[in-house]
Design a protein around this motif. Structure first.
Motif, PDB file in Angstrom:
ATOM      1  N   ASP A 205      -4.067   4.310  -4.142  1.00 62.44           N
ATOM      2  CA  ASP A 205      -4.972   5.460  -4.155  1.00 62.44           C
ATOM      3  C   ASP A 205      -4.988   6.061  -5.552  1.00 62.44           C
ATOM      4  O   ASP A 205      -3.935   6.203  -6.168  1.00 62.44           O
TER       5      ASP A 205
ATOM      6  N   MET B 156       0.847  -1.194   0.000  1.00 57.48           N
ATOM      7  CA  MET B 156       0.000   0.000   0.000  1.00 57.48           C
ATOM      8  C   MET B 156       0.882   1.244   0.000  1.00 57.48           C
ATOM      9  O   MET B 156       2.088   1.148   0.216  1.00 57.48           O
TER      10      MET B 156
ATOM     11  N   GLU C 238       4.851  -0.746   2.820  1.00 60.01           N
ATOM     12  CA  GLU C 238       4.395   0.614   2.526  1.00 60.01           C
ATOM     13  C   GLU C 238       5.314   1.258   1.501  1.00 60.01           C
ATOM     14  O   GLU C 238       6.534   1.252   1.663  1.00 60.01           O
TER      15      GLU C 238
ATOM     16  N   LYS D 156      -5.538   1.951   6.436  1.00 62.65           N
ATOM     17  CA  LYS D 156      -4.382   1.362   7.120  1.00 62.65           C
ATOM     18  C   LYS D 156      -4.846   0.492   8.286  1.00 62.65           C
ATOM     19  O   LYS D 156      -4.352  -0.613   8.504  1.00 62.65           O
TER      20      LYS D 156
ATOM     21  N   ALA E 117      -1.591   6.148   2.502  1.00 59.46           N
ATOM     22  CA  ALA E 117      -2.959   5.649   2.367  1.00 59.46           C
ATOM     23  C   ALA E 117      -3.799   6.202   3.509  1.00 59.46           C
ATOM     24  O   ALA E 117      -3.290   6.518   4.578  1.00 59.46           O
TER      25      ALA E 117
ATOM     26  N   THR F  24      -4.466  10.566  -3.662  1.00 70.22           N
ATOM     27  CA  THR F  24      -4.212  10.412  -2.228  1.00 70.22           C
ATOM     28  C   THR F  24      -4.904  11.526  -1.472  1.00 70.22           C
ATOM     29  O   THR F  24      -5.206  12.592  -2.011  1.00 70.22           O
TER      30      THR F  24
ATOM     31  N   ASP G 107      -8.239   2.578  -4.358  1.00 75.81           N
ATOM     32  CA  ASP G 107      -9.042   3.405  -3.455  1.00 75.81           C
ATOM     33  C   ASP G 107      -9.131   4.793  -4.080  1.00 75.81           C
ATOM     34  O   ASP G 107      -8.192   5.585  -3.994  1.00 75.81           O
TER      35      ASP G 107
END
Lengths: 513, 451
Positions: free
Chosen positions: B199, B137, B162, B146, B141, B202, B229
């Motif tokens: 994302d 991720m 990450e 998370k 995020a 973001t 996302d």
């Protein structure tokens, strides 16, 4: 501000922009859905004398005298919005016309005898809800940082007192009992996955558990290796003993082969068919028999039966506030008993910032959404206090009302009640005439639709599979509800509809699709 | 108003003309009315956090709510699912999905994350994934995602990598290169990268990520599943789920697509995975596919999910529809960002082409923002004393050279300004002046008084 404004909010149903100078609704072009509440008409319902059933004997039930003598805070009569309530006076008991007004948004062509399915919400509480919704829309960041959590805490605290919980930490607000079930069952699933429970350990539930909860149990428990045991319940049922016996037997089955019963899911009031279950006794038996956790699903609970967490003694207890406690869709509480030993960790399945801070706090923020239904609990309590005896008075009167109506219908149709009156709260099952020929779940659904569309009666129908050897069994039962807005005419309409169907020689086989 | 629309058969519209049919776009005054419920006196330059909803959509929503309250059984049996299907169909068209079955409506992106990650968690629990297999991720995020990863992945034995998003950032290549590094790490020691969460835009700091490219890389590198996302995407960037090519894609409709709180769509590309995802609130429809499961999760208010067709009508009152709105929001937010950066002597956190309708603007170093608490404090101060609503981000200076500076020192704070159709130039002037005032008065964050 909340309390006084909430009565004023009644007016927003009819004259939306009057009270909010900051929220004039604009002219909307014809291409957009016109706000129908501009065209909203209070129907001219003839007041049945049976409304007085709910009103104080001190309160003269004639409308005109009520109107004239109404104290300043009855907003219907005020046009200038002045608030000159005498601060210490008890609120006047609700009058017939006020009661009518509160539920005047209900479709007047329908005999709405199904409060059990979706509940109901008085206009003043919807207005209070709109107030909260508007606060968010006005300045959402300020709402999020400064207003939301204190308001949720206030609701939780009120509920804690209503249900006799020890700690406000024990009370979480969720959407509905279905969500609460997912929360409790998720934790069970984890225990299986992590090996704390053994494969084959059992979860016991009632055969009449709500369909969604059954699916949830299968999804979370079976998928994780647990076993499900259903307690068959007799219906019609005549006494608590019948239920207790079956329950004991099921627990024995669960414990067979040295397995453990990890969870018992017990309805406080089953949905279909509707029966009040002796939960306190069953919880005691669970403790005696070493069941790890007890979860009471009281979707029908608060507002129609006594809901006392310490008396009932379950580990988890959930009830919908939008069913019998006049809240808007939707809000339920999930009670999770704090014990000195480590209680199982419950989590909201929608994980957000507050993960790990306890279910109540987690549930207070599960991402951006409309929390307004959770914020009007104080308004709901205030509403119930406008009735004599408050919520307890209401509970008693709707119980008496539904029993009286049930007996009236059973007598008119020559049938029977599905349970004795003491095993009912504000819902009751009444046998339908055999000649209607209800011979399947699908028949029951079709008959229900037929009653809605052709007779203007909204009532759920239950198909009861006949037992071997029964002669001319009653296979269809109607579940009628009784709530403060119902009148005897609603039930006459149903009585007459069924009588007509019978005299017309109607059977379900005649219905298509 | 009717005569403006020519609905009365005005003869001037009858002659043959190559010009498009005359239509009247929403006027400035009408826009003001649509958002007149917004608190006056607030420079609301934070559409990104909670979105916004015009009055006519609120009214449409109330109509749906009333229908439920009038006769809920009839609503449930005869109207609800039809209404939801209509909304889903509108979304399918907006995002270029193949089938409406691929479009589910849920509360928000947070719920979508729970759905996708629960499925990952189950795969670990059932032994389909090995302990230690990886979820990748972005470092920035969203916090709730998370935590969701922590709950469902780490808790089930998965490990998390990450990817550091460089910030300030100057090009897509910087992001791509970091992402590749993250994937390499994930695949080290023979591990499998089971899921990449990317994302689209973001949140903090706010940057438009080159998702299409990253998804391609994921496929090349054998990542099992990709979840985008895109909480901010719909209504601020064009969304074509086939082009983007992810397995799961979620976006909130209440942020930039004028829906009331709250509604999001979760797109699940048809694949063997489709039957593995479930709504966590199990109800009658369990097992009938996520879209159908999500359409009934118990009694609740589904009205915000039902107004999507009305919103489409709303955006089409603007010139160019939603595309026109997106374009203008982007142009203006960039202009406003540049105006602020110039006035304060600071910088932009990302170049215009890596922004949509939000942009990060450096705050003067003299404010001495040296922690997230400082940023929150300044934000609260601006809200309480200046009526300005704007989220602020603390960017710890990295060791790498090239940390942006202004004439007085390192820039460590950024404001994320949004532009939506209701914003005005004054909103940003107000913000500009408030910051300049603080600098002139030599007041740093720690000196600010907040209640």
């Amino acid at each position: 501000m909340g309390r006084r404004m909430s009565r004023a909010m009644c007016m927003t149903w009819r004259h939306s922009s009057r009270l909010f100078s900051c929220c004039p609704l604009p002219f909307t072009s014809p291409s957009l859905l016109a706000p129908s509440h501009f065209h909203y008409i209070i129907p001219d319902i003839i007041v049945s004398h049976h409304y007085s059933h709910f009103l104080s004997s001190q309160n003269p039930s004639s409308q005109s005298s009520t109107m004239e003598s109404s104290p300043p805070h009855h907003r219907e009569n005020e046009s200038n919005g002045t608030h000159n309530i005498s601060k210490k006076s008890k609120p006047m008991l609700i009058s017939e016309s006020e009661l009518r007004f509160e539920f005047s948004h209900h479709d007047p062509s329908i005999a709405r005898i199904n409060n059990g399915s979706f509940g109901s919400c008085p206009a003043s509480i919807t207005a209070a809800q709109h107030h909260w919704q508007l606060l968010f829309l006005r300045q959402p960041d300020h709402f999020y940082f400064n207003r939301l959590q204190p308001a949720i805490l206030r609701s939780r605290t009120l509920i804690k007192d209503l249900v006799n919980a020890d700690h406000v930490d024990e009370i979480s607000l969720v959407d509905n009992a279905t969500t609460a079930a997912a929360i409790v069952l998720q934790q069970i699933a984890w225990a299986f996955t992590e090996g704390r429970f053994q494969r084959g350990d059992a979860v016991v539930m009632l055969h009449y558990a709500y369909g969604a909860v059954k699916k949830s149990i299968h999804a979370y428990v079976c998928r994780a290796g647990g076993q499900v045991i259903e307690v068959p319940l007799p219906f019609p049922v005549n006494s608590n003993e019948e239920i207790v016996d079956e329950f004991r037997r099921a627990l024995m089955r669960g414990k067979a082969n040295s397995r453990r019963v990890r969870l018992a899911v017990i309805d406080h009031i089953t949905s279909m068919p509707s029966v009040v279950i002796p939960v306190k006794e069953l919880v005691k038996i669970c403790r005696e028999e070493g069941v790890d956790q007890v979860f009471v699903d009281a979707a029908h609970g608060i507002g129609c039966t006594d809901v006392d967490m310490k008396e009932i003694g379950a580990d988890f207890y959930t009830s919908n506030l939008h069913k019998w406690f006049f809240c808007p869709p939707s809000v339920a509480f999930l009670y999770s008993r704090k014990t000195p030993e480590t209680s199982p960790e419950l989590h909201h399945p929608v994980v957000s910032h507050e993960y790990g801070n306890g279910l109540a706090i987690e549930s207070g923020w599960i991402g951006t959404r409309d929390y307004s239904a959770q914020l009007v609990v104080s308004d709901a309590i205030e509403f119930t206090n406008r009735f004599e005896g408050g919520i307890d008075g209401i509970k008693k009167r709707i119980h008496d009302g539904v029993v009286e109506m049930g007996k009236m219908l059973a007598s008119a149709w020559g049938t029977n009640l599905g349970t004795p009156p003491e095993m009912c709260a504000s819902l009751i099952m009444i046998g339908l005439p055999v000649s209607l020929g209800i011979s399947s779940d699908s028949d029951a659904m079709k008959l229900r639709k037929h009653l809605r569309e052709n007779f203007g009666v909204e009532v759920p129908i239950y198909y009861r599979h006949p037992k071997d050897g029964e002669v001319n069994p009653i296979t269809g039962y109607a579940r009628i509800s009784y709530q403060v807005y119902n009148t005897i005419d609603d039930y006459y309409k149903f009585r007459d509809a069924v009588n007509q169907l019978v005299s017309d020689g109607f059977t379900c086989a005649l219905l298509l699709k | 108003m009717d005569s403006d629309r020519g609905e009365n058969g005005d003869s001037s519209h009858n002659h043959v003309s190559k010009k498009p049919k005359l239509s009247v776009f929403i006027s400035e005054e009408e826009i003001r009315q649509e958002f007149s419920h917004h608190q006056r006196g607030i420079a609301r330059i934070n559409n990104g956090s909670f979105g916004s909803c015009p009055a006519s959509i609120i009214a449409a929503q109330k109509e749906w709510q009333l229908r439920f309250l009038q006769q809920p059984d009839d609503f449930y049996f005869n109207h609800l699912r039809k209404g939801l299907l209509e909304s889903r169909t509108v979304v399918k068209g907006l995002i270029n999905a193949d089938s409406v079955d691929e479009v589910s409506l849920i509360d928000n992106a947070t719920t979508a994350a729970a759905i996708v990650l629960q499925q990952i968690g189950r795969a670990f629990a059932q032994g389909k994934f090995q302990k230690g297999d990886v979820v990748v991720m972005l470092h920035c995020a969203f916090q709730s995602v998370k935590k969701s990863i922590q709950a469902y992945v780490t808790g089930a034995g998965g490990s998390v990598i990450e990817v550091q998003l460089p910030f300030p950032v100057t090009s897509n290549e910087e992001i791509v290169s970091e992402f590749r590094k993250g994937l390499e790490k994930g695949k080290s020691d023979g591990r499998h990268v089971r899921l990449a969460i990317i994302d689209h835009i973001t949140s903090m700091p706010c940057v438009v990520v080159p998702v299409e490219e990253l998804v391609k890389i994921c496929r090349q590198e054998g990542v099992d599943q990709v979840f985008v996302d895109a909480a901010h995407a719909i209504g601020s960037v064009p969304v074509d789920v086939k082009e983007i090519g992810a397995d799961f894609y979620v976006s909130n409709l209440h942020k930039w697509f004028f829906c009331p709180p709250s509604v999001a769509f979760l797109y699940c590309r048809k694949s063997p995975l489709s039957s593995e995802v479930h709504h966590p609130v199990v109800s009658h429809e369990f097992g009938n596919g996520l879209a159908i499961e999500s359409s009934w999760i118990g009694t609740r208010d589904y009205s915000s999910q039902l107004v999507v067709p009305s919103v489409l009508e709303f955006v089409n009152r603007f010139e160019g529809g939603i595309e026109g709105i997106m374009m203008r929001n982007h142009e203006i937010v960039v202009k406003m960002g540049e105006m602020l950066a110039k006035s304060w002597g600071t910088n932009l956190g990302a170049p215009p082409e890596m922004c949509a309708s939000m942009i990060m603007v450096g705050l003067p170093s003299r404010l001495f923002i040296s922690s997230e608490e400082d940023a929150m404090r300044l934000r609260s101060y601006l809200r309480q004393h200046h009526g300005i609503e704007v989220p602020l981000h603390y960017q710890a200076p990295s060791d790498v050279e090239g940390v942006p500076k202004d004439k007085d020192g390192l820039i460590t704070g950024y404001a994320r300004i949004s532009h939506q159709v209701y914003n005005s130039f004054d909103d940003y002037c107000k913000f500009r002046d408030a910051i300049n005032q603080l600098v002139e008065q030599r007041r740093s964050c720690k000196m600010l008084f907040t209640e």
